[in-house]
Write a protein that holds these residues in place. Structure first.
Motif, PDB file in Angstrom:
ATOM      1  N   SER A 172       5.113  11.416  -8.481  1.00  0.00           N
ATOM      2  CA  SER A 172       4.237  11.209  -7.314  1.00  0.00           C
ATOM      3  C   SER A 172       2.773  11.403  -7.693  1.00  0.00           C
ATOM      4  O   SER A 172       1.902  10.644  -7.254  1.00  0.00           O
ATOM      5  CB  SER A 172       4.606  12.180  -6.192  1.00  0.00           C
ATOM      6  N   ILE A 173       2.516  12.414  -8.518  1.00  0.00           N
ATOM      7  CA  ILE A 173       1.143  12.683  -8.952  1.00  0.00           C
ATOM      8  C   ILE A 173       0.611  11.520  -9.794  1.00  0.00           C
ATOM      9  O   ILE A 173      -0.512  11.057  -9.590  1.00  0.00           O
ATOM     10  CB  ILE A 173       1.080  14.015  -9.734  1.00  0.00           C
ATOM     11  N   ALA A 174       1.418  11.035 -10.733  1.00  0.00           N
ATOM     12  CA  ALA A 174       0.991   9.917 -11.591  1.00  0.00           C
ATOM     13  C   ALA A 174       0.738   8.664 -10.759  1.00  0.00           C
ATOM     14  O   ALA A 174      -0.249   7.950 -10.980  1.00  0.00           O
ATOM     15  CB  ALA A 174       2.037   9.651 -12.667  1.00  0.00           C
ATOM     16  N   LEU A 175       1.612   8.398  -9.796  1.00  0.00           N
ATOM     17  CA  LEU A 175       1.421   7.226  -8.933  1.00  0.00           C
ATOM     18  C   LEU A 175       0.148   7.373  -8.102  1.00  0.00           C
ATOM     19  O   LEU A 175      -0.625   6.421  -7.966  1.00  0.00           O
ATOM     20  CB  LEU A 175       2.638   7.019  -8.031  1.00  0.00           C
ATOM     21  N   HIS A 176      -0.078   8.545  -7.541  1.00  0.00           N
ATOM     22  CA  HIS A 176      -1.259   8.781  -6.704  1.00  0.00           C
ATOM     23  C   HIS A 176      -2.554   8.589  -7.490  1.00  0.00           C
ATOM     24  O   HIS A 176      -3.408   7.780  -7.130  1.00  0.00           O
ATOM     25  CB  HIS A 176      -1.194  10.198  -6.123  1.00  0.00           C
ATOM     26  N   LEU A 213       2.812  -0.376  -5.750  1.00  0.00           N
ATOM     27  CA  LEU A 213       2.707   0.103  -4.370  1.00  0.00           C
ATOM     28  C   LEU A 213       4.075   0.107  -3.695  1.00  0.00           C
ATOM     29  O   LEU A 213       4.440   1.072  -3.019  1.00  0.00           O
ATOM     30  CB  LEU A 213       1.715  -0.751  -3.576  1.00  0.00           C
ATOM     31  N   ILE A 214       4.846  -0.942  -3.908  1.00  0.00           N
ATOM     32  CA  ILE A 214       6.207  -0.989  -3.341  1.00  0.00           C
ATOM     33  C   ILE A 214       7.056   0.143  -3.930  1.00  0.00           C
ATOM     34  O   ILE A 214       7.767   0.844  -3.199  1.00  0.00           O
ATOM     35  CB  ILE A 214       6.847  -2.372  -3.584  1.00  0.00           C
ATOM     36  N   ALA A 215       6.955   0.346  -5.237  1.00  0.00           N
ATOM     37  CA  ALA A 215       7.704   1.427  -5.884  1.00  0.00           C
ATOM     38  C   ALA A 215       7.245   2.789  -5.360  1.00  0.00           C
ATOM     39  O   ALA A 215       8.078   3.677  -5.133  1.00  0.00           O
ATOM     40  CB  ALA A 215       7.530   1.351  -7.405  1.00  0.00           C
ATOM     41  N   ARG A 216       5.952   2.932  -5.154  1.00  0.00           N
ATOM     42  CA  ARG A 216       5.427   4.214  -4.660  1.00  0.00           C
ATOM     43  C   ARG A 216       5.952   4.515  -3.263  1.00  0.00           C
ATOM     44  O   ARG A 216       6.334   5.654  -2.970  1.00  0.00           O
ATOM     45  CB  ARG A 216       3.900   4.177  -4.653  1.00  0.00           C
ATOM     46  N   ILE A 217       5.979   3.520  -2.405  1.00  0.00           N
ATOM     47  CA  ILE A 217       6.475   3.744  -1.049  1.00  0.00           C
ATOM     48  C   ILE A 217       7.975   4.029  -1.073  1.00  0.00           C
ATOM     49  O   ILE A 217       8.460   4.906  -0.348  1.00  0.00           O
ATOM     50  CB  ILE A 217       6.108   2.551  -0.140  1.00  0.00           C
ATOM     51  N   ALA A 218       8.710   3.330  -1.921  1.00  0.00           N
ATOM     52  CA  ALA A 218      10.146   3.605  -2.058  1.00  0.00           C
ATOM     53  C   ALA A 218      10.368   5.034  -2.551  1.00  0.00           C
ATOM     54  O   ALA A 218      11.213   5.765  -2.013  1.00  0.00           O
ATOM     55  CB  ALA A 218      10.788   2.602  -3.005  1.00  0.00           C
ATOM     56  N   ILE A 259      -1.090   6.487   6.245  1.00  0.00           N
ATOM     57  CA  ILE A 259      -0.559   5.213   6.754  1.00  0.00           C
ATOM     58  C   ILE A 259      -1.632   4.126   6.635  1.00  0.00           C
ATOM     59  O   ILE A 259      -1.353   3.001   6.195  1.00  0.00           O
ATOM     60  CB  ILE A 259      -0.076   5.363   8.205  1.00  0.00           C
ATOM     61  N   ALA A 260      -2.867   4.463   7.010  1.00  0.00           N
ATOM     62  CA  ALA A 260      -3.964   3.487   6.932  1.00  0.00           C
ATOM     63  C   ALA A 260      -4.239   3.072   5.494  1.00  0.00           C
ATOM     64  O   ALA A 260      -4.466   1.879   5.212  1.00  0.00           O
ATOM     65  CB  ALA A 260      -5.231   4.058   7.572  1.00  0.00           C
ATOM     66  N   LEU A 261      -4.209   4.027   4.556  1.00  0.00           N
ATOM     67  CA  LEU A 261      -4.446   3.688   3.148  1.00  0.00           C
ATOM     68  C   LEU A 261      -3.382   2.723   2.637  1.00  0.00           C
ATOM     69  O   LEU A 261      -3.696   1.719   1.984  1.00  0.00           O
ATOM     70  CB  LEU A 261      -4.488   4.949   2.285  1.00  0.00           C
ATOM     71  N   TYR A 262      -2.113   3.005   2.928  1.00  0.00           N
ATOM     72  CA  TYR A 262      -1.040   2.098   2.514  1.00  0.00           C
ATOM     73  C   TYR A 262      -1.187   0.733   3.186  1.00  0.00           C
ATOM     74  O   TYR A 262      -1.036  -0.311   2.546  1.00  0.00           O
ATOM     75  CB  TYR A 262       0.336   2.695   2.827  1.00  0.00           C
ATOM     76  N   GLY A 263      -1.482   0.737   4.488  1.00  0.00           N
ATOM     77  CA  GLY A 263      -1.646  -0.524   5.214  1.00  0.00           C
ATOM     78  C   GLY A 263      -2.793  -1.355   4.678  1.00  0.00           C
ATOM     79  O   GLY A 263      -2.673  -2.581   4.516  1.00  0.00           O
ATOM     80  N   LEU A 264      -3.914  -0.701   4.388  1.00  0.00           N
ATOM     81  CA  LEU A 264      -5.061  -1.420   3.832  1.00  0.00           C
ATOM     82  C   LEU A 264      -4.745  -1.988   2.460  1.00  0.00           C
ATOM     83  O   LEU A 264      -5.144  -3.126   2.143  1.00  0.00           O
ATOM     84  CB  LEU A 264      -6.287  -0.502   3.761  1.00  0.00           C
ATOM     85  N   MET A 265      -4.024  -1.226   1.635  1.00  0.00           N
ATOM     86  CA  MET A 265      -3.669  -1.750   0.308  1.00  0.00           C
ATOM     87  C   MET A 265      -2.784  -2.985   0.434  1.00  0.00           C
ATOM     88  O   MET A 265      -3.000  -3.989  -0.262  1.00  0.00           O
ATOM     89  CB  MET A 265      -2.998  -0.669  -0.537  1.00  0.00           C
ATOM     90  N   PHE A 266      -1.787  -2.932   1.316  1.00  0.00           N
ATOM     91  CA  PHE A 266      -0.929  -4.103   1.506  1.00  0.00           C
ATOM     92  C   PHE A 266      -1.738  -5.301   2.000  1.00  0.00           C
ATOM     93  O   PHE A 266      -1.612  -6.411   1.475  1.00  0.00           O
ATOM     94  CB  PHE A 266       0.198  -3.808   2.502  1.00  0.00           C
ATOM     95  N   ALA A 267      -2.562  -5.079   3.014  1.00  0.00           N
ATOM     96  CA  ALA A 267      -3.360  -6.174   3.570  1.00  0.00           C
ATOM     97  C   ALA A 267      -4.319  -6.744   2.526  1.00  0.00           C
ATOM     98  O   ALA A 267      -4.500  -7.964   2.438  1.00  0.00           O
ATOM     99  CB  ALA A 267      -4.133  -5.683   4.797  1.00  0.00           C
ATOM    100  N   LEU A 268      -4.926  -5.875   1.727  1.00  0.00           N
ATOM    101  CA  LEU A 268      -5.840  -6.308   0.672  1.00  0.00           C
ATOM    102  C   LEU A 268      -5.129  -7.215  -0.322  1.00  0.00           C
ATOM    103  O   LEU A 268      -5.642  -8.272  -0.715  1.00  0.00           O
ATOM    104  CB  LEU A 268      -6.410  -5.081  -0.037  1.00  0.00           C
ATOM    105  N   MET A 269      -3.932  -6.808  -0.720  1.00  0.00           N
ATOM    106  CA  MET A 269      -3.187  -7.573  -1.722  1.00  0.00           C
ATOM    107  C   MET A 269      -2.677  -8.895  -1.159  1.00  0.00           C
ATOM    108  O   MET A 269      -2.667  -9.907  -1.862  1.00  0.00           O
ATOM    109  CB  MET A 269      -2.059  -6.715  -2.277  1.00  0.00           C
ATOM    110  N   ILE A 270      -2.291  -8.905   0.101  1.00  0.00           N
ATOM    111  CA  ILE A 270      -1.848 -10.156   0.724  1.00  0.00           C
ATOM    112  C   ILE A 270      -3.032 -11.118   0.841  1.00  0.00           C
ATOM    113  O   ILE A 270      -2.903 -12.308   0.542  1.00  0.00           O
ATOM    114  CB  ILE A 270      -1.189  -9.878   2.084  1.00  0.00           C
ATOM    115  N   ALA A 271      -4.193 -10.599   1.229  1.00  0.00           N
ATOM    116  CA  ALA A 271      -5.383 -11.460   1.304  1.00  0.00           C
ATOM    117  C   ALA A 271      -5.741 -11.995  -0.081  1.00  0.00           C
ATOM    118  O   ALA A 271      -6.080 -13.171  -0.233  1.00  0.00           O
ATOM    119  CB  ALA A 271      -6.559 -10.691   1.905  1.00  0.00           C
ATOM    120  N   GLY A 272      -5.654 -11.149  -1.102  1.00  0.00           N
ATOM    121  CA  GLY A 272      -5.923 -11.599  -2.467  1.00  0.00           C
ATOM    122  C   GLY A 272      -4.951 -12.688  -2.902  1.00  0.00           C
ATOM    123  O   GLY A 272      -5.341 -13.665  -3.550  1.00  0.00           O
ATOM    124  N   TYR A 273      -3.684 -12.517  -2.539  1.00  0.00           N
ATOM    125  CA  TYR A 273      -2.671 -13.539  -2.843  1.00  0.00           C
ATOM    126  C   TYR A 273      -3.031 -14.865  -2.165  1.00  0.00           C
ATOM    127  O   TYR A 273      -2.946 -15.930  -2.779  1.00  0.00           O
ATOM    128  CB  TYR A 273      -1.291 -13.052  -2.376  1.00  0.00           C
TER     129      TYR A 273
END
Length: 191
Positions: free
Chosen positions: A14-18, A63-68, A95-109
């Protein structure tokens, strides 16, 4: 230190992922800002966006692995000195940090696949374009991507300042747990 979290601290995974994701997000933000200044004749004009896209796809997988990992692992208990509003704010911020990361990556895609081409990830694999040729897709997704990137960096900065406040002013265990230390107060560790 164990890989899994305990009730008193985060495990090494968890620390390494963070911390790893934090450094990569900051690096990607800096790369994105720098890329905007490149001219067509700059030698990095094509390579920098390719690197940015590749890292972005890999970061999405992490990010998916981190949430899992977060969902199958216990979470260390909050410091007992935290007020109810601080617990709620911390939870909503995560929750907002995870949501923003997902939204950022989807927009980048959506920026990268607007023309229907797949995203090449370091010549290892491709991510196909699934939604493309929408009116002004690249421009709209680009504006959204930039706004979300700034929001993410600002919220991450507030998150970091809050952790430092808890450590140096409140002298509680909030930051210590993400550093792999047992949940004792900072003054206990000094003794």
């Amino acid at each position: 230190m164990p890989a899994k979290n305990t009730a008193s601290r985060y495990g090494w995974l968890s620390i390494a992922l963070h911390w790893g994701m934090a450094l990569i997000v900051i690096g990607m933000f800096a790369l994105g800002i720098w890329m905007r200044e490149l001219s067509y004749y700059d030698p990095w004009y094509k390579d920098a966006p390719a690197i940015h896209k590749s890292i972005g796809i890999l970061l999405f997988l992490v990010l998916i692995a981190r949430i899992a990992w977060r969902n199958i692992n216990i979470r260390p208990t909050d410091d007992p000195a935290l007020k109810p509003w601080e617990r709620t704010t911390a939870h909503l911020t995560h929750i907002a940090l995870y949501g923003l990361m997902f939204a950022l990556m989807i927009a980048g895609y959506l920026i990268s696949t607007a023309d229907g081409r797949a995203i090449e990830v370091f010549s290892w694999f491709q991510v196909p374009a699934t939604l493309y040729d929408l009116p002004e897709q690249e421009d709209i997704a680009g504006e959204i991507h930039e706004l979300i990137a700034w929001a993410l960096i600002l919220l991450a900065g507030v998150h970091a300042l809050a952790a430092l406040k808890h450590h140096f002013i409140n002298r509680d265990t909030t930051l210590l747990k993400m550093l792999g230390r047992d949940a004792k107060s900072p003054t206990d560790h000094a003794n």
